[in-house]
Design a protein around this motif. Structure first.
Motif, PDB file in Angstrom:
ATOM      1  N   PHE A 141       0.811  -1.227   0.000  1.00 41.99           N
ATOM      2  CA  PHE A 141       0.000   0.000   0.000  1.00 41.99           C
ATOM      3  C   PHE A 141       0.839   1.269   0.000  1.00 41.99           C
ATOM      4  O   PHE A 141       0.388   2.315   0.396  1.00 41.99           O
ATOM      5  N   HIS A 142       2.104   1.169  -0.448  1.00 45.56           N
ATOM      6  CA  HIS A 142       2.999   2.318  -0.465  1.00 45.56           C
ATOM      7  C   HIS A 142       3.196   2.860   0.965  1.00 45.56           C
ATOM      8  O   HIS A 142       2.724   3.947   1.291  1.00 45.56           O
ATOM      9  N   PRO A 143       3.860   2.060   1.807  1.00 43.20           N
ATOM     10  CA  PRO A 143       4.006   2.429   3.223  1.00 43.20           C
ATOM     11  C   PRO A 143       4.935   3.617   3.468  1.00 43.20           C
ATOM     12  O   PRO A 143       5.786   3.940   2.639  1.00 43.20           O
ATOM     13  N   TYR A 196       6.916   4.541   0.086  1.00 47.54           N
ATOM     14  CA  TYR A 196       7.820   3.693  -0.688  1.00 47.54           C
ATOM     15  C   TYR A 196       7.067   2.637  -1.489  1.00 47.54           C
ATOM     16  O   TYR A 196       6.030   2.138  -1.058  1.00 47.54           O
ATOM     17  N   ASP A 197       7.592   2.349  -2.668  1.00 48.11           N
ATOM     18  CA  ASP A 197       6.917   1.499  -3.629  1.00 48.11           C
ATOM     19  C   ASP A 197       7.908   0.485  -4.216  1.00 48.11           C
ATOM     20  O   ASP A 197       8.860   0.871  -4.890  1.00 48.11           O
ATOM     21  N   PRO A 198       7.692  -0.811  -3.931  1.00 53.40           N
ATOM     22  CA  PRO A 198       8.608  -1.811  -4.479  1.00 53.40           C
ATOM     23  C   PRO A 198       8.308  -2.155  -5.940  1.00 53.40           C
ATOM     24  O   PRO A 198       9.074  -2.864  -6.580  1.00 53.40           O
ATOM     25  N   HIS A 238       6.613   0.811 -14.731  1.00 53.40           N
ATOM     26  CA  HIS A 238       6.189   2.192 -14.907  1.00 53.40           C
ATOM     27  C   HIS A 238       4.684   2.336 -14.690  1.00 53.40           C
ATOM     28  O   HIS A 238       3.898   1.716 -15.369  1.00 53.40           O
ATOM     29  N   HIS A 239       4.296   3.121 -13.708  1.00 48.37           N
ATOM     30  CA  HIS A 239       2.872   3.331 -13.434  1.00 48.37           C
ATOM     31  C   HIS A 239       2.643   4.669 -12.753  1.00 48.37           C
ATOM     32  O   HIS A 239       3.558   5.264 -12.202  1.00 48.37           O
ATOM     33  N   GLY A 240       1.404   5.122 -12.843  1.00 45.27           N
ATOM     34  CA  GLY A 240       1.032   6.368 -12.205  1.00 45.27           C
ATOM     35  C   GLY A 240       0.347   6.102 -10.876  1.00 45.27           C
ATOM     36  O   GLY A 240       0.081   4.952 -10.525  1.00 45.27           O
ATOM     37  N   HIS A 241       0.095   7.166 -10.116  1.00 42.14           N
ATOM     38  CA  HIS A 241      -0.556   7.018  -8.822  1.00 42.14           C
ATOM     39  C   HIS A 241      -1.756   7.934  -8.682  1.00 42.14           C
ATOM     40  O   HIS A 241      -1.749   9.053  -9.173  1.00 42.14           O
ATOM     41  N   ILE A 242      -2.764   7.425  -8.020  1.00 42.00           N
ATOM     42  CA  ILE A 242      -3.912   8.241  -7.658  1.00 42.00           C
ATOM     43  C   ILE A 242      -3.858   8.336  -6.142  1.00 42.00           C
ATOM     44  O   ILE A 242      -3.783   7.317  -5.450  1.00 42.00           O
ATOM     45  N   VAL A 276      -3.424   4.527  -5.031  1.00 48.07           N
ATOM     46  CA  VAL A 276      -3.869   3.478  -5.938  1.00 48.07           C
ATOM     47  C   VAL A 276      -2.963   3.512  -7.172  1.00 48.07           C
ATOM     48  O   VAL A 276      -2.702   4.578  -7.729  1.00 48.07           O
ATOM     49  N   ASP A 277      -2.460   2.347  -7.562  1.00 52.41           N
ATOM     50  CA  ASP A 277      -1.624   2.267  -8.758  1.00 52.41           C
ATOM     51  C   ASP A 277      -2.476   2.401 -10.006  1.00 52.41           C
ATOM     52  O   ASP A 277      -3.607   1.944 -10.048  1.00 52.41           O
ATOM     53  N   TYR A 278      -1.898   3.036 -11.008  1.00 51.45           N
ATOM     54  CA  TYR A 278      -2.610   3.213 -12.263  1.00 51.45           C
ATOM     55  C   TYR A 278      -1.690   2.896 -13.433  1.00 51.45           C
ATOM     56  O   TYR A 278      -0.646   3.505 -13.586  1.00 51.45           O
TER      57      TYR A 278
END
Ligand SMILES: [Zn+2]
Length: 141
Positions: free
Chosen positions: A28-30, A76-78, A82-86, A95-97
């Motif tokens: 969850f991007h801690p 942090y994001d493991p 390539h993705h965007g974030h909401i 939320v990954d996009y």
């Protein structure tokens, strides 16, 4: 996991293994604090400062990514794909996009209009907003 750390040229230590494993488990991007709390029970000798320094080292060596919220909080994001974030400023969820179409539009846009005097390393998109119905998930078509 060991190989991933070693592959960056970093020395594989118990501390690094524990912290990297925690980031991988928490999808969850801690925040630094969340990772610290997660590992505290079994690893009371690892300090908050060490967790912070280790995560920043991982970012520097390309093992994980760093995301800033609208409030400037580091997350942090493991997931290195390539993705965007909401980002929701109410619930603080990220939320990954993923959209190949959007990537092509953005890349194409900056190919046509040259950005002078800058070598672009990457372009990331972050959409900030407030969740309307807290009981429902944020989704995008
Ligand atoms: Zn992400």
């Amino acid at each position: 996991m060991k190989e991933k750390i070693a592959g960056t040229g970093l020395k594989v230590t118990h501390q690094r293994m524990v912290i990297y494993d925690a980031v991988l488990q928490m999808n969850f991007h801690p925040t630094v604090e969340q990772i610290y709390e997660d590992i505290q029970g079994e690893n009371p000798s690892i300090s908050l400062g060490t967790v912070y320094k280790t995560l920043e080292t991982f970012v520097e060596y390309g093992l994980i990514d760093r995301v800033f919220t609208e409030e400037g909080v580091r997350r942090y994001d493991p997931n290195l794909e390539h993705h965007g974030h909401i980002y929701c400023t109410n619930t603080r969820e990220i939320v990954d996009y993923y959209s190949e179409e959007l990537n092509e539009i953005i890349t194409g846009f900056f190919k046509k209009r040259k950005v002078n005097n800058l070598k672009i390393k990457n372009i990331t998109l972050q959409i900030n907003g407030d969740k309307i119905d807290p009981d429902k998930d944020i989704t995008i078509k």
